[in-house]
Design a protein around this motif. Sequence first.
Motif, short mmCIF file in Angstrom:
data_model
loop_
_atom_site.label_atom_id
_atom_site.label_comp_id
_atom_site.label_asym_id
_atom_site.label_seq_id
_atom_site.Cartn_x
_atom_site.Cartn_y
_atom_site.Cartn_z
N ILE A 22 0.79 -1.18 -0.15
CA ILE A 22 0.03 -0.05 0.02
C ILE A 22 0.74 1.27 -0.13
O ILE A 22 0.62 2.22 -0.63
N TRP A 35 -4.37 5.14 2.69
CA TRP A 35 -5.21 4.75 1.43
C TRP A 35 -6.62 4.32 1.98
O TRP A 35 -6.73 3.82 2.71
N PRO A 59 -9.69 2.72 0.80
CA PRO A 59 -10.73 1.82 -0.25
C PRO A 59 -11.86 2.35 -0.62
O PRO A 59 -12.51 3.16 0.41
N ASP A 60 -12.45 2.04 -1.87
CA ASP A 60 -13.65 2.48 -2.07
C ASP A 60 -14.95 1.58 -1.55
O ASP A 60 -15.99 1.98 -1.22
N LEU A 75 -3.04 3.55 -6.48
CA LEU A 75 -4.33 3.27 -5.76
C LEU A 75 -5.27 4.39 -5.61
O LEU A 75 -6.31 4.01 -5.72
N SER A 135 -10.61 0.98 -6.04
CA SER A 135 -9.77 0.01 -5.23
C SER A 135 -10.67 -0.34 -3.97
O SER A 135 -11.29 0.22 -3.34
N TYR A 136 -10.49 -1.60 -3.61
CA TYR A 136 -11.13 -2.25 -2.75
C TYR A 136 -10.46 -3.25 -1.78
O TYR A 136 -9.31 -3.74 -2.24
N PHE A 137 -10.93 -3.42 -0.44
CA PHE A 137 -9.96 -4.31 0.34
C PHE A 137 -10.82 -5.15 1.04
O PHE A 137 -12.02 -4.67 1.72
N VAL A 194 -14.87 -1.75 1.59
CA VAL A 194 -14.06 -2.70 2.38
C VAL A 194 -15.16 -3.83 2.93
O VAL A 194 -16.38 -3.64 2.75
#
Length: 201
Positions: A72, A116, A118-119, A79, A84-86, A121
């Motif tokens: 990251i 970061w 994410p969009d 990113l 971006s997704y987690f 999670v």
Amino acid sequence: MSRLVLLYMGCEGQTQKITERIGYCLSESGHDTVVSSIEDLKDDFSLESFDGVILGCSIRYGKHHRECYQFIEKYRDQLATIPSYFFSVNLTARKPERRDPHNNRYLQKFLKQISWTPDRVEVFAGALLYTRYRWVDKQMIRLIMKLTGGPTDVTQNTEFTDWRRVKAFAEQLNQDFGKISRPVATYGRQRVENGSAMNVC
């Protein structure tokens, strides 16, 4: 559709298994997907050729893997330029109240530590794989399970992953990425660089 990269970091294989299932589902929906371990990425790897990235990581003793943090930090600028997704994989998520990302302390701590956002999670329960652990890890994890009401028979493995939740996450990603248009024929169908997408979506 979209060209997507799915990256994972885990220990005994459950995070890889979940990542491959998501990749398979997205591939079946028409997206071009590449699945790889973070450890297997080459030095010249770049996110610039992808329309989106999905990153999955498990925890051990309350912490996500160092390699995930390093990834990251290295790619934080890239990113920020693509969807971006987690998702986090941990055993506390075996309990219904800990499956909510907002109520999973490991995920929330992780999000506060990284550079970061994410969009989206998600949290998935992992697997308790006693037979694959080193002796020291086996004893430590057994003690943790004893304290938290989990299985303690070190001769038995237990999978807690709710595959319906994994499929629902993949379906949500498909909706998100379905808004991005890119000719799939340019890239082919699916490439799995580490293992294979054996599970049916």
